[in-house]
Design a protein around this motif. Structure first.
Motif, PDB file in Angstrom:
ATOM      1  N   UNK A  48       0.858  -1.183   0.000  1.00  0.00           N
ATOM      2  CA  UNK A  48       0.000   0.000   0.000  1.00  0.00           C
ATOM      3  C   UNK A  48       0.896   1.236   0.000  1.00  0.00           C
ATOM      4  N   UNK A  49       1.677   1.415  -1.073  1.00  0.00           N
ATOM      5  CA  UNK A  49       2.635   2.530  -1.106  1.00  0.00           C
ATOM      6  C   UNK A  49       1.931   3.875  -1.106  1.00  0.00           C
ATOM      7  N   UNK A  50       2.518   4.807  -0.386  1.00  0.00           N
ATOM      8  CA  UNK A  50       1.963   6.157  -0.283  1.00  0.00           C
ATOM      9  C   UNK A  50       2.941   7.116  -0.934  1.00  0.00           C
ATOM     10  N   UNK A  51       2.520   7.742  -2.032  1.00  0.00           N
ATOM     11  CA  UNK A  51       3.400   8.633  -2.781  1.00  0.00           C
ATOM     12  C   UNK A  51       3.573   9.964  -2.059  1.00  0.00           C
ATOM     13  N   UNK A  52       4.801  10.483  -1.994  1.00  0.00           N
ATOM     14  CA  UNK A  52       5.030  11.783  -1.345  1.00  0.00           C
ATOM     15  C   UNK A  52       4.775  12.941  -2.304  1.00  0.00           C
ATOM     16  N   UNK A  53       3.567  12.982  -2.887  1.00  0.00           N
ATOM     17  CA  UNK A  53       3.218  14.036  -3.832  1.00  0.00           C
ATOM     18  C   UNK A  53       2.253  15.019  -3.191  1.00  0.00           C
ATOM     19  N   UNK A 108      -7.081   2.315 -10.300  1.00  0.00           N
ATOM     20  CA  UNK A 108      -7.805   3.574 -10.169  1.00  0.00           C
ATOM     21  C   UNK A 108      -7.660   4.251  -8.828  1.00  0.00           C
ATOM     22  N   UNK A 109      -6.999   3.586  -7.864  1.00  0.00           N
ATOM     23  CA  UNK A 109      -6.808   4.180  -6.540  1.00  0.00           C
ATOM     24  C   UNK A 109      -5.354   4.595  -6.354  1.00  0.00           C
ATOM     25  N   UNK A 110      -5.166   5.664  -5.625  1.00  0.00           N
ATOM     26  CA  UNK A 110      -3.820   6.162  -5.357  1.00  0.00           C
ATOM     27  C   UNK A 110      -3.784   6.755  -3.953  1.00  0.00           C
ATOM     28  N   UNK A 111      -2.682   6.566  -3.251  1.00  0.00           N
ATOM     29  CA  UNK A 111      -2.478   7.108  -1.915  1.00  0.00           C
ATOM     30  C   UNK A 111      -1.395   8.171  -1.960  1.00  0.00           C
ATOM     31  N   UNK A 112      -1.662   9.316  -1.315  1.00  0.00           N
ATOM     32  CA  UNK A 112      -0.697  10.416  -1.264  1.00  0.00           C
ATOM     33  C   UNK A 112      -0.411  10.788   0.174  1.00  0.00           C
ATOM     34  N   UNK A 113       0.855  11.055   0.472  1.00  0.00           N
ATOM     35  CA  UNK A 113       1.234  11.645   1.757  1.00  0.00           C
ATOM     36  C   UNK A 113       1.426  13.130   1.530  1.00  0.00           C
ATOM     37  N   UNK A 114       0.497  13.932   2.009  1.00  0.00           N
ATOM     38  CA  UNK A 114       0.537  15.375   1.771  1.00  0.00           C
ATOM     39  C   UNK A 114       0.504  16.106   3.099  1.00  0.00           C
ATOM     40  N   UNK A 115       1.475  16.965   3.325  1.00  0.00           N
ATOM     41  CA  UNK A 115       1.494  17.748   4.549  1.00  0.00           C
ATOM     42  C   UNK A 115       0.361  18.753   4.582  1.00  0.00           C
ATOM     43  N   UNK A 116      -0.126  19.039   5.766  1.00  0.00           N
ATOM     44  CA  UNK A 116      -1.207  20.016   5.907  1.00  0.00           C
ATOM     45  C   UNK A 116      -0.688  21.435   6.066  1.00  0.00           C
ATOM     46  N   UNK A 117       0.629  21.587   6.092  1.00  0.00           N
ATOM     47  CA  UNK A 117       1.233  22.918   6.175  1.00  0.00           C
ATOM     48  C   UNK A 117       1.995  23.218   4.898  1.00  0.00           C
ATOM     49  N   UNK A 118       2.063  24.505   4.565  1.00  0.00           N
ATOM     50  CA  UNK A 118       2.840  24.918   3.406  1.00  0.00           C
ATOM     51  C   UNK A 118       4.287  25.172   3.838  1.00  0.00           C
ATOM     52  N   UNK A 119       5.199  25.412   2.903  1.00  0.00           N
ATOM     53  CA  UNK A 119       6.610  25.611   3.270  1.00  0.00           C
ATOM     54  C   UNK A 119       6.851  26.747   4.254  1.00  0.00           C
ATOM     55  N   UNK A 120       5.945  27.729   4.280  1.00  0.00           N
ATOM     56  CA  UNK A 120       6.120  28.868   5.193  1.00  0.00           C
ATOM     57  C   UNK A 120       5.582  28.583   6.591  1.00  0.00           C
ATOM     58  N   UNK A 121       4.957  27.426   6.791  1.00  0.00           N
ATOM     59  CA  UNK A 121       4.445  27.072   8.107  1.00  0.00           C
ATOM     60  C   UNK A 121       2.966  27.321   8.293  1.00  0.00           C
ATOM     61  N   UNK A 122       2.310  27.921   7.298  1.00  0.00           N
ATOM     62  CA  UNK A 122       0.875  28.117   7.380  1.00  0.00           C
ATOM     63  C   UNK A 122       0.128  26.887   6.894  1.00  0.00           C
ATOM     64  N   UNK A 123      -1.191  26.945   6.916  1.00  0.00           N
ATOM     65  CA  UNK A 123      -1.974  25.826   6.424  1.00  0.00           C
ATOM     66  C   UNK A 123      -1.878  25.742   4.905  1.00  0.00           C
ATOM     67  N   UNK A 124      -1.701  24.535   4.391  1.00  0.00           N
ATOM     68  CA  UNK A 124      -1.633  24.337   2.953  1.00  0.00           C
ATOM     69  C   UNK A 124      -2.994  24.698   2.341  1.00  0.00           C
ATOM     70  N   UNK A 125      -3.028  25.526   1.295  1.00  0.00           N
ATOM     71  CA  UNK A 125      -4.310  26.007   0.762  1.00  0.00           C
ATOM     72  C   UNK A 125      -5.146  24.942   0.075  1.00  0.00           C
ATOM     73  N   UNK A 126      -4.560  23.800  -0.240  1.00  0.00           N
ATOM     74  CA  UNK A 126      -5.310  22.718  -0.869  1.00  0.00           C
ATOM     75  C   UNK A 126      -5.566  21.581   0.118  1.00  0.00           C
TER      76      UNK A 126
END
Length: 383
Positions: free
Chosen positions: A154-159, A193-211
């Motif tokens: 169940x690989x999780x892509x760091x995208x 058809x399924x994909x797993x992503x590891x996405x941080x909830x913060x942006x590079x500046x330390x705020x919340x990621x807008x997406x």
């Protein structure tokens, strides 16, 4: 009997309260008593301690009401702690009266959780007007060599999440037999058809990621809307929770079905407790329109795989969470999360969420303890 007195907590005696919380958090619901949480104790807390004698004697009990803006708005505040070291009913009564007299004009009701083992405290709370509203289970399971299958299958892509990913389920979602999408017991991996992503909830500046951050809130709110105790999650609430948690780097997992967001999961570890051998999974949430397809099981296995991969250093043959020989999310030479060697994972679930409980039990989890949520009105005439 020696006299006692109530003392309001302010900057000058704050450390006494925090030391009491540290000493007794094992006898209480400790959800808001970890070191990061205690470090956030401040402007939104109203707290009192019960001291022995007339001066600055030993602290015998404490109560703390969390009056953040969201709690004020919904008229229901959580008690960070409500505890008496001696367990005396009069101690509890004095503490609750102090909180009631100050906070009744701010919020009409308060709530807190009690572990199932706290039978004496339960009787006292009920005598003060608290009543049981719901129950939750804490479950855990060991991590072992066989769990490497989860990490690899169940690989999780760091995208990062792309704004083009749909936040809501498309109206033309095809009808598919649920059995064709559920991963078999052999853990063969993700269906097409399924994909797993590891996405941080913060942006590079330390705020919340807008997406990622709005996507997280949206899935949580829709998936848990009918569950008892769910409070609507907005960016401000997410910010508070992220500030309080010490987590794996990039441990937030999103599930995409045909490039549409379908669900999420999270694997957390408290970096303030470097000797802990347990990682925590949760929440796991799936958009209602995608439920019944086995996606919750996929997300659970992926989260276990993240914990196992971080613990064993196995993820596609490399140390997960480690880049260029350094631990992702660990700075100033601190020990790598990948070196923690977790032995167990745990999670919690509402008792009425029978489908989720059945899923967790089928994946090797067992019930460790039960907590009961109690509520009380601050204008109850019996106080």
């Amino acid at each position: 009997m020696e006299s006692c007195h109530i003392e309001a907590v302010g900057p000058e005696n704050r450390e006494g309260l925090l030391d009491y919380c540290r000493a007794h958090r094992g006898e209480h619901d400790d959800s808001w008593l970890s070191e990061p949480d205690l470090g956030d104790f401040g402007e939104h807390d109203r707290a009192w301690v019960l001291r022995r004698g007339a001066g600055g004697g030993e602290i015998l009990g404490a109560i703390s009401v969390m009056l953040d803006p969201a709690s004020r708005e919904r008229g229901l505040a959580r008690l960070r702690i409500f505890h008496s070291a001696g367990g005396r009913g009069e101690d509890y009564r004095m503490l609750f009266e102090a909180a009631r007299s100050c906070c009744a004009s701010i919020v009409p009701r308060v709530y807190a959780f009690l572990p199932g083992t706290a039978t004496a405290a339960r009787a006292v709370w009920e005598s003060l007007g608290f009543s049981a509203k719901r129950h939750s289970w804490v479950l855990d399971r060991p991590l072992g060599p066989a769990d490497a299958q989860y990490t690899l299958n169940y690989p999780v892509d760091p995208d990062p999440l792309n704004p083009s990913f749909l936040i809501h389920c498309p109206s033309d979602l095809p009808t598919v037999e649920a059995s064709s999408l559920r991963p078999p017991a052999s853990h063969c991996g993700l269906p097409p058809g399924l994909r797993l992503l590891r996405a941080g909830l913060r942006d590079p500046a330390g705020g919340l990621d807008p997406v990622a951050a709005p996507a997280w809130c949206s899935i949580i709110n829709e998936a848990f809307a009918a569950l008892a105790g769910h409070n609507h999650l907005d960016p401000e609430g997410l910010e508070r929770s992220l500030h309080a948690e010490a987590e794996f780097a990039d441990s937030y997992i999103f599930l995409l079905a045909e490039e549409s967001l379908a669900g999420l999961a999270c694997t957390l570890v408290n970096l303030e407790e470097p000797h802990s051998q347990s990682a925590t999974i949760g929440p796991i949430a799936v958009f209602p329109a995608f439920q019944g397809r086995g996606y919750g099981r996929i997300l659970l296995r992926a989260a276990i795989g993240v914990a196992n991969g971080e613990a064993s250093g196995v993820a596609n043959g490399e140390a997960s969470g480690v880049a260029n020989g350094e631990a992702s999310g660990v700075a100033n030479g601190e020990a790598s999360v990948a070196e923690r060697r977790f032995q167990r994972v745990d999670l919690s679930v509402n008792a009425e969420n029978g489908k989720a409980l059945a899923l967790y039990l089928s994946e090797g989890f067992s019930v460790r303890e039960c907590f009961t949520c109690y509520e009380a009105g601050l204008n109850d005439s019996r106080i």
